[in-house]
Design an enzyme around this catalytic site. Structure first.
Site, short mmCIF file in Angstrom:
data_model
loop_
_atom_site.label_atom_id
_atom_site.label_comp_id
_atom_site.label_asym_id
_atom_site.label_seq_id
_atom_site.Cartn_x
_atom_site.Cartn_y
_atom_site.Cartn_z
N TYR A 44 0.85 -1.21 0.00
CA TYR A 44 0.00 0.00 0.00
C TYR A 44 0.87 1.25 0.00
O TYR A 44 1.15 1.82 1.06
CB TYR A 44 -0.90 0.02 1.23
CG TYR A 44 -1.82 -1.18 1.37
CD1 TYR A 44 -2.83 -1.42 0.43
CD2 TYR A 44 -1.69 -2.06 2.44
CE1 TYR A 44 -3.67 -2.51 0.56
CE2 TYR A 44 -2.54 -3.16 2.57
CZ TYR A 44 -3.52 -3.38 1.63
OH TYR A 44 -4.35 -4.45 1.76
N TRP B 24 -3.81 6.26 2.70
CA TRP B 24 -5.19 5.76 2.82
C TRP B 24 -5.90 6.55 3.92
O TRP B 24 -5.28 6.91 4.93
CB TRP B 24 -5.19 4.27 3.19
CG TRP B 24 -5.40 3.36 2.02
CD1 TRP B 24 -6.57 2.74 1.68
CD2 TRP B 24 -4.45 2.97 1.01
NE1 TRP B 24 -6.40 1.99 0.54
CE2 TRP B 24 -5.12 2.11 0.11
CE3 TRP B 24 -3.11 3.26 0.79
CZ2 TRP B 24 -4.49 1.54 -0.98
CZ3 TRP B 24 -2.47 2.70 -0.30
CH2 TRP B 24 -3.16 1.85 -1.17
N TRP C 256 -8.66 6.05 6.33
CA TRP C 256 -8.81 5.73 7.75
C TRP C 256 -7.50 5.23 8.36
O TRP C 256 -7.26 5.40 9.54
CB TRP C 256 -10.03 4.89 8.06
CG TRP C 256 -10.13 3.44 7.66
CD1 TRP C 256 -9.56 2.83 6.59
CD2 TRP C 256 -10.89 2.42 8.35
NE1 TRP C 256 -9.92 1.51 6.55
CE2 TRP C 256 -10.74 1.23 7.61
CE3 TRP C 256 -11.67 2.40 9.49
CZ2 TRP C 256 -11.35 0.03 7.99
CZ3 TRP C 256 -12.29 1.21 9.87
CH2 TRP C 256 -12.12 0.04 9.14
N ASP C 257 -6.62 4.67 7.52
CA ASP C 257 -5.29 4.32 8.02
C ASP C 257 -4.59 5.56 8.58
O ASP C 257 -3.92 5.51 9.62
CB ASP C 257 -4.42 3.74 6.90
CG ASP C 257 -4.97 2.45 6.32
OD1 ASP C 257 -6.04 2.49 5.70
OD2 ASP C 257 -4.32 1.40 6.49
N GLN D 109 -13.99 6.42 2.80
CA GLN D 109 -13.73 5.33 3.75
C GLN D 109 -14.33 5.70 5.11
O GLN D 109 -14.73 6.85 5.30
CB GLN D 109 -12.21 5.09 3.87
CG GLN D 109 -11.77 3.80 3.21
CD GLN D 109 -10.33 3.41 3.49
OE1 GLN D 109 -9.53 4.24 3.90
NE2 GLN D 109 -10.01 2.15 3.27
N GLY E 282 -13.95 -0.27 3.95
CA GLY E 282 -12.68 -0.66 4.55
C GLY E 282 -12.63 -2.15 4.89
O GLY E 282 -11.65 -2.63 5.42
N ASP F 135 -12.93 -4.96 2.66
CA ASP F 135 -13.05 -5.20 1.22
C ASP F 135 -13.88 -6.42 0.81
O ASP F 135 -14.80 -6.32 0.03
CB ASP F 135 -11.66 -5.32 0.60
CG ASP F 135 -10.78 -4.10 0.91
OD1 ASP F 135 -11.13 -3.31 1.80
OD2 ASP F 135 -9.73 -3.96 0.26
N ARG G 167 -5.77 -12.97 0.18
CA ARG G 167 -6.31 -11.80 -0.51
C ARG G 167 -7.67 -12.13 -1.13
O ARG G 167 -8.04 -13.30 -1.25
CB ARG G 167 -5.33 -11.35 -1.61
CG ARG G 167 -3.95 -10.93 -1.13
CD ARG G 167 -3.94 -9.61 -0.42
NE ARG G 167 -4.55 -8.55 -1.21
CZ ARG G 167 -4.73 -7.29 -0.77
NH1 ARG G 167 -4.34 -6.95 0.45
NH2 ARG G 167 -5.29 -6.39 -1.53
N TRP H 227 -10.98 -10.11 5.12
CA TRP H 227 -12.11 -9.70 5.98
C TRP H 227 -13.16 -10.81 6.10
O TRP H 227 -14.30 -10.55 6.45
CB TRP H 227 -12.75 -8.42 5.44
CG TRP H 227 -11.85 -7.23 5.62
CD1 TRP H 227 -10.99 -6.71 4.70
CD2 TRP H 227 -11.70 -6.42 6.80
NE1 TRP H 227 -10.31 -5.62 5.24
CE2 TRP H 227 -10.74 -5.42 6.52
CE3 TRP H 227 -12.30 -6.44 8.07
CZ2 TRP H 227 -10.35 -4.45 7.45
CZ3 TRP H 227 -11.92 -5.48 8.99
CH2 TRP H 227 -10.95 -4.50 8.69
N GLU I 41 -0.63 -6.84 9.43
CA GLU I 41 -1.83 -6.17 8.93
C GLU I 41 -3.07 -6.74 9.63
O GLU I 41 -3.95 -6.02 10.06
CB GLU I 41 -1.93 -6.37 7.41
CG GLU I 41 -3.10 -5.65 6.77
CD GLU I 41 -3.17 -5.85 5.25
OE1 GLU I 41 -2.37 -6.67 4.73
OE2 GLU I 41 -4.01 -5.20 4.60
C1 GLC Z 1 -7.23 -2.76 2.61
C2 GLC Z 1 -8.19 -2.71 3.80
C3 GLC Z 1 -8.60 -1.28 4.07
C4 GLC Z 1 -7.34 -0.45 4.28
C5 GLC Z 1 -6.33 -0.61 3.15
C6 GLC Z 1 -4.98 -0.01 3.48
O1 GLC Z 1 -7.85 -2.34 1.44
O2 GLC Z 1 -9.31 -3.51 3.58
O3 GLC Z 1 -9.45 -1.20 5.17
O4 GLC Z 1 -7.67 0.89 4.44
O5 GLC Z 1 -6.11 -1.97 2.88
O6 GLC Z 1 -4.47 -0.54 4.68
#
Ligand code: GLC
Length: 422
Positions: free
Chosen positions: A33, A37, A39-40, A107, A163, A165, A198, A346, A389
């Site tokens: 990533y 992002w 909410w991160d 998000q 969030g 997925d 994934r 998830w 994670e």
């Molecule tokens: C994934 C998670 C999401 C998060 C992103 C970055 O897509 O599902 O909630 O914000 O990764 O960590």
């Protein structure tokens, strides 16, 4: 855990936040990533607030520098190009919609709650920054109320918006999509981590199809509301916005702002949250608005009711059953359901961020024993298995990316014995 252990872990967590800092914003983890992002970043700010309040403010300010004129704060900000990630800015096609290249969806809005917590660290010094962010947060919340509320419950328009997925919550709505014409594409996520952890190709085709639909409709919310087949009322969004809204109102009052509009949203959201109670399941549940059907899923988001300020003893029976079925709660999906998968993202794994939100909510509601059990269990999980994670809830094995920003942030803000928990 000895005192030495947790002091070393505090140190490691701070080093992860510093290491994932790209100058004003943090990436969730290098490689998998590579951007900012939504909410991160809010969680990262909470983590930074435990040792560097200035850096915490900056994280949120950088996030809001990507806010669209319609109030939406995107789920990804593509600050610098990175070919190691798919789908990038060209696939989203949002050029011209916001000040920074970004995705076209949002998000879960945890930001206002963490902004309030950051402000509480030093009210006097933080006031100008709180004052500047307040109207931006309010515009974002208004965008949710204008475009995502259905009778007060907040909907997602893409599984990535929640969030969570690939949660089974979306399976029904995803099955209604025929991803015709999605074309060839190359995923990048499965070259960074084991594909078994994934989402599947079936899900990915639909994720990309929905992005292509948004692009085709110019990310016009009115058009999307009419044409997007995917519209699911989500407990994550609803409970999180409920709390964020109350925190925003509290900030507004302290700043001498008129908060009557925000209070109206709270009342609407309370009604929306109540409508997510699925009597047959005896749990809060997601609801496919297009089909008018509950998903039938007890997920970790179902336990966010207390976080949303909804003190509902009916959920305590689910706490006992679901948490009791695994070694490291809270599993993202019901371990007794056929859809449960301990490794796949998830659909079963435990995520420390959700644990923190559930724990905070339960402590507020007076369920101190369960809140404490969750916090010490999460601390043990991280102490034994690292800052992953997410984790297999049956044996704790780490999954997905490593040295993860939000796991480090949750450690510092909540799980560590030295955490300030504010
Ligand atoms: C994934 C998670 C999401 C998060 C992103 C970055 O897509 O599902 O909630 O914000 O990764 O960590």
């Amino acid at each position: 855990m000895t005192q030495m252990d947790h002091i070393a872990l505090d140190e490691q967590a701070r080093a992860i936040l510093r290491g994932n800092d790209r100058g004003g914003y943090t990436v969730p983890t290098a490689g998998l990533y590579p951007y900012q992002w939504n909410w991160d970043s809010a969680f990262a700010a909470w983590g930074f607030a435990q040792f560097d309040v200035g850096r915490a403010w900056q994280e949120v300010e950088t996030l809001f520098s990507g806010q669209w004129p319609n109030g939406m704060v995107p789920h990804i900000l593509f600050h610098k190009p990175d070919p190691g990630y798919f789908p990038g800015p060209d696939v989203w096609g949002t050029q011209g919609k916001g000040p920074i290249l970004s995705s076209g969806i949002s998000q879960p809005p945890v930001a206002a709650t963490f902004v309030r917590a950051i402000w509480e660290k030093d009210r006097a010094a933080g006031e100008p920054r709180a004052r500047a962010l307040f109207p931006r947060l309010r515009d974002w919340h208004r965008w949710f109320m204008d475009w995502r509320a259905e009778d007060g419950a907040i909907c997602i328009t893409h599984p990535w918006e929640a969030g969570r997925d690939n949660a089974p919550d979306w399976d029904g709505a995803m099955a209604a999509i025929d991803p015709v014409g999605v074309g060839e594409y190359t995923r990048r996520d499965t070259s960074h981590v084991d594909p078994a952890m994934r989402p599947t190709k079936y899900d990915y085709d639909r994720y990309i199809w929905l992005v292509q639909l948004g692009k085709r409709l110019g990310w016009d919310e009115a058009a999307l509301k009419e044409h997007n087949p995917f519209r699911v009322a989500d407990p994550t969004m609803t409970f999180i916005l409920l709390r964020a809204n109350r925190d925003l109102a509290a900030m507004g009052r302290a700043l001498g702002e008129d908060v009557s509009e925000i209070e109206e949203w709270t009342a609407a959201l309370e009604a929306g949250a109540a409508a997510l109670w699925n009597e047959d399941l005896a749990s809060y549940d997601a609801k496919d608005v297009r089909a008018g059907r509950f998903a039938g899923c007890v997920s970790s988001a179902s336990f966010l009711c207390w976080y949303g300020g909804v003190d509902d003893d009916r959920m305590l029976a689910q706490v006992e059953r679901v948490w009791g079925a695994v070694r490291y709660p809270v599993p993202s999906h019901d371990p007794e359901s056929p859809e449960f998968n301990a490794k796949r993202y998830w659909r079963g794994p435990t995520w420390c961020i959700i644990n923190a939100l559930i724990g905070i909510g339960m402590a507020d509601a007076g369920h101190a024993a369960q809140a404490d059990q969750l916090r010490t269990g999460t601390a043990a999980l991280v102490a034994r298995h690292g800052f992953a994670e997410y984790f297999d809830p049956t044996d704790g094995s780490p999954a997905g990316g490593g040295t993860f920003t939000w796991t480090a942030a949750v450690w510092l803000g909540w799980a560590s014995p030295s955490a300030g928990r504010a």
